[in-house]
Design an enzyme around this catalytic site. Structure first.
Site, mmCIF file in Angstrom:
data_model
loop_
_atom_site.group_PDB
_atom_site.id
_atom_site.type_symbol
_atom_site.label_atom_id
_atom_site.label_comp_id
_atom_site.label_asym_id
_atom_site.label_seq_id
_atom_site.Cartn_x
_atom_site.Cartn_y
_atom_site.Cartn_z
ATOM 1 N N ASP A 145 2.087 11.144 7.153
ATOM 2 C CA ASP A 145 0.745 11.415 6.655
ATOM 3 C C ASP A 145 -0.153 11.742 7.842
ATOM 4 O OD1 ASP A 145 -1.769 11.200 5.052
ATOM 5 O OD2 ASP A 145 -0.417 10.334 3.574
ATOM 6 N N HIS A 218 -6.810 9.351 4.975
ATOM 7 C CA HIS A 218 -5.753 9.523 3.975
ATOM 8 C C HIS A 218 -4.500 8.737 4.339
ATOM 9 C CE1 HIS A 218 -2.633 11.650 1.607
ATOM 10 N NE2 HIS A 218 -3.615 11.958 0.764
ATOM 11 N N SER A 547 -1.215 11.543 -4.291
ATOM 12 C CA SER A 547 -1.033 10.901 -2.979
ATOM 13 C C SER A 547 -1.125 9.393 -3.080
ATOM 14 C CB SER A 547 -2.112 11.391 -2.002
ATOM 15 O OG SER A 547 -1.829 12.656 -1.500
#
Length: 760
Positions: A145, A218, A547
């Protein structure tokens, strides 16, 4: 039986270069994929082999070495290099080359507390799944990520045991990230930037960190959802969702692989290097909340290639299915060796009521801790847009689109669609507005995303948007509204229900494989965040997307790996799929965001159920060799080391998968499956039952399976037949799919598989 063989034409050539491109001498980045390593060469020997391959198309050895970006030397055999299209074409003609993949920016991007309790995973009770799995403490899990914010309390190593001896990775240092940021929780970290910098030039250090540190949040969020420690009294800004934040495998060791750089940019070569390292480092489960911008063929999908090599080493790879719903055929990360996850909503609401001037109360949602108790003028953004704004953007509240003289002192209704949700509020504030209503379009339905805003805000569904717009029009310039103080409510509606943004089947690349596999919470998930991420620099934040759903399922896979260390990655996927539920908390079938009955093209086998997955009774197992045989039938002949495709490989629909997808059925199809007994009682009898798709019959032979020991495997055939071929074809007109299911039951277990069928 007359089923057309689906072998995409592109596999006959693997890579096509338009005539004009052959003359193009500009350097681009290509991945030259050579399959697996056929012998035990040293890394230096492998590197020299890659240099030699490049030298065959370059003018000199020096140029060949300078052009090399990555040499994949662990599980994956191949390299990334700067090549002209002509050089790439020449390499593609070599016998040892499986595929040549051109890298490009934005080909891949990210798919972006209460969720575990809602999913049935008790974080406190002894004796449950977490306790049996040791909270994942024996496992090494990897996250690909945007990096990690190591100071987050979710990554504390307090009280944790020594790093497992099986760990072979490193802690790579860099900008604002040193060796002390790795500990007994974050046991390793790497970052991959060569592909990014080959294309864009040197990374601006203000845009992102040249290190494993996370800039945008994220990666920190997905890592914490996957394997974050239990943190009491965690909440978002304003105290929303206060409670214990935890990952699903809170004591698992975390390895961080940062390959998302500078916003939302992921490159093939960086991602493949990260996966190659993760497999070699000893990672057992990999969570990847990243996917292509469109479904990709196996020979043009670096993520698929990396996951295939992970399957060879029995590493479970879990991926998000994409955020391009509700359009059909948009699901990505779809090969059978990947566990693909869709996103669903939970039963928790952060209710922020809008009271309109006519007395109508609209129950929206918000996590912005402000209120506007007095009646204020209410205006639609479309009525306040500047003259130069295009007609299709007047209602979007895009930057510099609102006229201050029309907005000042008012609440503005802004439609979602173009631009970011946060910046819509910034624009309203710039123009002098005092609050705004974030309004859904028809396509977004009931999907409401929550995040802090710079003004008092309430987000509303499409039906609620229609009520507000209707009132504004009827008020003829005199509309008013007030925003009440928000409150948190559990069980406020039937859940789960599928998120509109969650990408849907059918699987356009692997039509005999039903995708996504399962669904998990992916809307308004609270988890740790990067404190470098604007605008609020929060420790915990809400985020939504497949996600967020992906690390939920990855965590369950890790717990199953801990409880059943000898199970294959396919067995773990099967256990998660066949124990999933298609019912919501009201006992009704899961719906979509509009309240319509959802289908397996949205939720796969159903909503994952952690409490059931550890004891599935039976599993559908598959090996790396099975996947190679599947690729033989698909048309790819040289994917595995020392593996030659048989003259007549088994058809793709016979891959031993826990679901069934049949495109273009022409009368009757009989498929093969096998199940392995993993129940606690070796002596077991399972009975077949089915709910066929409309107009079909579904039968199994045999219809009763007798097991005498754990580990015993039984084969059966499943026959799907149209009852009246002409009538059924008319009913299925237009190539649409119909759905059903079949199951094997004993006195305790229900092993359930969805079926999707279209007529030829």
């Amino acid at each position: 039986m007359n089923i057309p063989t689906i072998i995409p034409l592109f596999l006959s050539l693997l890579l096509l270069f338009p005539p004009l491109a052959i003359c193009d001498e500009r350097q681009r980045t290509y991945i030259v994929y050579l399959g697996s390593h056929t012998q035990q060469y040293t890394p230096d020997q492998i590197l020299e082999t890659h240099h030699s391959c490049l030298t065959s198309v370059k003018d000199s050895e020096e140029e060949a070495r300078a052009s090399l970006i990555y040499s994949y030397r662990h599980s994956i055999n191949g390299f990334a290099a700067s090549l002209t299209p002509q050089q790439a074409s020449k390499l593609n003609e070599l016998e040892e080359v499986v595929a040549v993949i051109e890298s490009r920016p934005r080909k891949y991007s990210t798919h972006t507390t209460r969720s575990w309790e809602f999913s049935g995973l008790n974080l406190a009770a002894a004796g449950d799944l977490l306790h049996r799995a040791g909270y994942g403490k024996s496992l090494i899990v990897g996250i690909l990520d945007s990096g990690v914010w190591p100071e987050a309390e979710s990554f504390s190593d307090e009280g944790m045991e020594a790093v497992p001896k099986s760990w072979k990775g490193i802690c790579q240092t860099g900008q604002e990230f040193n060796s002390s940021h790795c500990n007994k929780k974050i046991i390793g970290a790497r970052y991959y930037i060569k592909g990014f910098e080959t294309y864009y030039g040197r990374l601006d250090a203000t845009e992102d960190y040249r290190s494993p540190r996370d800039k945008d949040g994220h990666g920190t969020h997905t890592a914490a959802t996957f394997a974050g420690r239990q943190v009491r009294n965690a909440s978002a800004l304003g105290g929303f969702a206060r409670g214990t934040a935890s990952g699903g495998a809170p004591l698992a060791r975390l390895a961080v692989y940062k390959e998302k750089i500078g916003g939302n940019t992921c490159f093939d070569e960086d991602m493949l290097a990260a996966m190659d390292d993760a497999i070699a480092d000893g990672v057992q489960v990999i969570s990847i909340s990243i996917g292509a911008d469109e479904p990709l063929s196996p020979v043009n999908d670096s993520l698929s290639i990396g996951a295939l090599h992970a399957a060879r080493k029995n590493v479970v790879v879990v991926c998000s299915g994409g955020n391009d719903g509700p359009t059909p055929g948009t699901v990505v990360n779809t090969p059978p060796w990947i566990l693909t996850v869709g996103a669903s909503n939970m039963d928790r609401g952060f209710l922020g009521t809008v009271v309109l001037g006519n007395g109508l109360k609209i129950t929206g949602q918000t996590v912005t801790h402000h209120k506007l108790p007095k009646r204020l003028p209410l205006i639609s953004a479309a009525d306040a847009a500047l003259p130069w704004v295009p007609d299709n953007e007047t209602d979007q509240c895009l930057p510099d689109s609102l006229a201050p003289e029309k907005v000042r002192g008012k609440i503005v209704v802004c439609l979602r669609g173009s631009g970011t949700r946060f910046l819509k509020g910034v624009e309203v504030k710039r123009a002098g507005g005092v609050g705004f209503i974030l309004a859904n379009t028809a396509a977004l339905g009931d999907d409401v995303f929550l995040e802090p805003h710079v003004l008092p805000t309430t987000a509303v569904t499409y039906d609620e948007t229609r009520e507000i717009v209707r009132y504004i029009r009827s008020a003829k310039g005199n509309a008013t509204a007030r925003l009440r103080e928000p409150r948190t409510v559990l069980g406020y509606k039937a859940a789960p229900f599928m998120a509109a943004f969650s990408s849907q089947g059918p699987n356009v690349i692997h039509p005999y494989i039903l995708k996504p596999d399962v669904a998990a919470p992916g809307v308004n998930i609270l988890a740790a965040w990067s404190e470098a991420s604007p605008p609020t620099k929060l420790s915990y934040n809400f985020d939504s997307g497949t996600s967020m759903a992906c690390p939920h399922v990855a965590a369950l896979a890790a717990l199953l790996k801990a409880i059943h260390p000898t199970w294959s990655s396919a067995a773990i996927r099967s256990a998660i799929m066949t124990t999933a539920s298609t019912r919501n908390n009201k006992g009704k079938t899961i719906t979509d965001e509009r309240g319509h009955t959802a289908t397996p093209f949205q939720f796969g086998s159903g909503q994952f159920r952690p409490s059931k997955a550890a004891d599935p009774g039976l599993v559908y197992d598959a090996s790396y060799t099975d996947y190679l045989l599947y690729l033989c039938s698909y048309g790819l002949k040289n994917a595995g080391e020392r593996f030659n495709c048989p003259r007549f490989p088994p058809p793709m629909y016979d891959l031993n998968y826990p679901s069934v997808s049949v495109p273009k059925l022409n009368g009757t199809l009989t498929i093969k499956r096998s199940v392995t007994n993993v129940g606690g009682d070796g002596n077991a009898v399972y009975f077949f039952s089915a709910k066929p798709p409309l107009g079909m019959t579904v039968t199994a032979r045999p219809s009763v399976l007798f097991f005498s020991r754990v580990g015993e495997r039984k084969e059966f055939t499943l026959t799907i037949e149209a009852r009246d071929l002409k009538e059924t074809k008319e009913y299925y007109g237009g190539g649409g799919y119909r759905f059903g299911w079949y199951s094997w039951r004993d006195n305790y277990h229900v092993v359930r598989s969805p079926i999707a069928v279209s007529m030829g």
